[in-house]
Design an enzyme around this catalytic site. Structure first.
Site: not given
Ligand code: FUB
Length: 322
Positions: A15, A222
């Site tokens: 991320d 997301e």
């Molecule tokens: O790294 C945990 C979660 O996985 C992140 O918050 C999401 O965007 C995904 O990448």
């Protein structure tokens, strides 16, 4: 730099939110760990406990690990799971925005402050009032205001909310109903609070209709990111269960945003998450995959690859497996 490059070798990091501060490139990733928790749709296997900050003087130069910038044991309100963070600066101070589950297992977004981009960061005693869900991205608009984009469905809990209120029993909308939207909110002058109620960031198709919940190839899941290119606002995000990074263009920070296409095709791994940054006149996509861990979805590695635009401002699709 012509091809993809992994940036951190001795830790699993994911991320990547990247910014140029004081002429240096700073990377704010999640710090993946092997905690032994079985994989599930709630994302319990992403059990991260601290953040490191990394920096580089040039895109192909050495990467410095500045060590632990924030540890969950020093965040009074946090229970577990430090997921995707982002950083911003204002008036010589640096702010790290991060999601964590509180002691009742509800995701909230917190903020921590430092005098330097690499930290260490001192967290506030409580999460940002009115915050929920995950994946904050903080963007400085051309007027100098800062906007936070956030949200994530499934394990990120966005489906539990409508109009910023928690539901008794949240679920995704029916397939032919409008998709759940990421949220946009202006930050207060002190950078520690919201200045207003979060609003829906609506992504529409070429006819101006909001994308539908069943449109899994295009709807938001997301990983919000915002950048400006040639005066237009580019909102990019992950489609989650279809594993793509897509983007939509608008003419102001609130939208609406019109869907444009795919930036990154699926990588090795389940999640995909990115940032888009201009460094010394060239554009780059920072993201992660699970190649170095042999495909373990919870042990990801950050990488950078050049990003190019066509003459009309479209982003050329990047092969996630190249
Ligand atoms: O790294 C945990 C979660 O996985 C992140 O918050 C999401 O965007 C995904 O990448």
């Amino acid at each position: 730099m012509k091809k993809a490059r992994y940036l951190v070798e001795n830790h699993f990091m994911a991320d990547p939110a990247v910014h140029v501060f004081q002429d240096k490139i700073y990377i704010y990733p999640s710090h993946d760990v092997e905690s032994g928790i079985p994989e599930n749709d709630n994302g319990d296997h992403f059990d991260m406990r601290d953040y490191h900050v990394f920096s580089m003087d040039a895109i192909d130069g050495p990467v410095t690990d500045h060590g632990v910038a924030l540890d969950i044991k020093n965040i009074p309100w946090a229970g577990r799971q430090l997921w995707d963070s982002d950083a911003a600066t204002k008036n010589g101070k640096y702010y790290l925005y991060f999601p964590a589950k509180d002691k009742t297992d509800i995701f909230r977004i917190g903020v921590a402050t430092s005098d330097t981009p690499e930290g260490p960061f001192t967290p506030e005693d409580h999460p940002i009032p009115g915050s929920y869900s995950i994946d904050p991205c903080v963007f400085e608009g051309i007027d100098g205001s800062h906007y936070m984009y956030f949200g994530g469905i499934w394990g990120g809990q966005l489906q539990r909310y409508r109009n910023n209120k928690a539901l008794e029993c949240g679920a995704e909308p029916e397939d032919n109903a409008p998709a759940l939207c990421p949220k946009v909110v202006k930050l207060a002058d002190n950078m520690l609070h919201f200045a207003e109620e979060p609003a829906d960031l609506v992504i529409v198709d070429e006819q101006g209709n909001p994308l539908q919940a069943g449109d899994h190839q295009r709807r938001f899941f997301e990983a919000s990111w915002m950048h400006c290119y040639q005066g237009r606002y580019y909102f990019s995000y992950s489609t989650g269960n279809t594993h793509q990074i897509c983007y939509a263009i608008g003419d102001n920070p609130y939208g609406p945003f019109t869907y444009q296409g795919v930036i990154l095709t699926p990588v090795v791994g389940w999640t995909t998450h990115h940032s888009i940054v201009e460094v010394q006149g060239n554009w780059y996509l920072f993201h992660h995959d699970c190649v170095p861990s042999g495909g373990k979805t919870w042990l990801r590695s950050v990488k950078v690859v050049p990003l190019t635009y066509t003459t009309n401002g479209a982003i050329k699709t990047i092969d996630g497996k190249a």
